[in-house]
Design an enzyme around this catalytic site. Sequence first.
Site, mmCIF file in Angstrom:
data_model
loop_
_atom_site.group_PDB
_atom_site.id
_atom_site.type_symbol
_atom_site.label_atom_id
_atom_site.label_comp_id
_atom_site.label_asym_id
_atom_site.label_seq_id
_atom_site.Cartn_x
_atom_site.Cartn_y
_atom_site.Cartn_z
ATOM 1 N N ASP A 9 0.871 -1.172 0.000
ATOM 2 C CA ASP A 9 0.000 0.000 0.000
ATOM 3 C C ASP A 9 0.913 1.229 0.000
ATOM 4 O OD1 ASP A 9 -2.248 1.746 0.553
ATOM 5 O OD2 ASP A 9 -1.543 1.791 2.637
ATOM 6 N N ASP A 11 -0.323 5.085 0.834
ATOM 7 C CA ASP A 11 -0.651 6.107 1.841
ATOM 8 C C ASP A 11 -0.698 5.504 3.235
ATOM 9 O OD1 ASP A 11 -0.975 8.378 0.104
ATOM 10 O OD2 ASP A 11 -2.679 7.280 -0.719
HETATM 11 C C1 XBP Z 1 -5.486 5.963 0.667
HETATM 12 C C2 XBP Z 1 -6.562 6.903 0.559
HETATM 13 C C3 XBP Z 1 -6.529 7.850 -0.531
HETATM 14 C C4 XBP Z 1 -5.828 9.145 -0.315
HETATM 15 C C5 XBP Z 1 -6.079 10.101 -1.445
HETATM 16 O O1 XBP Z 1 -5.991 4.682 1.033
HETATM 17 O O2 XBP Z 1 -7.507 6.836 1.289
HETATM 18 O O3 XBP Z 1 -7.843 8.148 -0.802
HETATM 19 O O4 XBP Z 1 -6.281 9.716 0.898
HETATM 20 O O5 XBP Z 1 -6.454 9.523 -2.589
HETATM 21 P P1 XBP Z 1 -5.072 3.408 0.952
HETATM 22 P P2 XBP Z 1 -6.784 10.387 -3.922
HETATM 23 O O6 XBP Z 1 -3.788 3.752 1.657
HETATM 24 O O7 XBP Z 1 -5.830 2.350 1.688
HETATM 25 O O8 XBP Z 1 -4.858 3.070 -0.499
HETATM 26 O O9 XBP Z 1 -5.538 10.415 -4.735
HETATM 27 O O10 XBP Z 1 -7.921 9.654 -4.582
HETATM 28 O O11 XBP Z 1 -7.214 11.746 -3.486
HETATM 29 MG MG MG Z 2 -3.017 3.100 3.484
#
Ligand code: XBP
Ligand code: MG
Length: 253
Positions: A9, A11
């Site tokens: 993952d 973020d």
């Molecule tokens: C990450 C998220 C994303 C970011 C922003 O989730 O929730 O939505 O906040 O994304 P994960 P955008 O780590 O579970 O993948 O680029 O769509 O704004």
């Molecule tokens: Mg995440």
Amino acid sequence: MSLAALIFDVDGTLADTERDGHRLAFNAAFKELGLDWVWDVPTYGRLLAVTGGKERMQHYVGTMRPDYAKPKDFDDLVAQLHQAKTRHYTALLAHGGIPLRPGVKRLLQAARAQGLRLAIATTTTPENVTALLTHSLAPGSETWFEVIGAGDIVPAKKPAADIYFWVLQQMGLEAAQCLAFEDSENGLKASQGAGLKTVVTINDYTRDHDFTGARAVLSDLGEADAPFQVLHGAAQGKRYVDLELLRLWHAVP
Ligand code: XBP
Ligand code: MG
């Protein structure tokens, strides 16, 4: 079945991008388009229940802004906001950026050196992944990852397992040959939904999430001079995550 690939993952897992990255970029986009929306730190924590920037904005208006009169072309406005937000976010990464979390670069380099295959499975946009890898890992480091599954490439974002299934299919691998790395309950649901054994590194937004079923739950991947804390799982006397520990976790049925 031996360990063939690691799927990350982005973020919250590769870097703490949410509070001082995505959140600020959303706020800058709202301001740019003349909206009075401001997402403070606790509000953003609640909004993180919904993954994906466009989905998150729709959810905000639907649940927290009953006063807001949606224009007829609201979906277009959300798309426009999302584009502006992506521009602000990638600029923020380019100007000083956000560092990778402890142990991430070390582990990626070790995996490459030993010929483990690498991939990414994220809900954020491909532009954002490129910007983070370029500015926080190394220029050109996108090529370290054989497959990058990002954004709207699948119809349903996490907690749906779609993005992980897509990545596995692209790599021609079975879930049993891989380990996933996640930081959130939605992420863990997605990886486990695809049958992947998963290592969780928590952060301030996710420490109270339910991580039932994770192979291990850690403060971070750790470094020799800054060991991890183990919240759940057996660290086998290790102070940081290395490939030997990953192979042990992977081997446990
Ligand atoms: C990450 C998220 C994303 C970011 C922003 O989730 O929730 O939505 O906040 O994304 P994960 P955008 O780590 O579970 O993948 O680029 O769509 O704004
Ligand atoms: Mg995440």
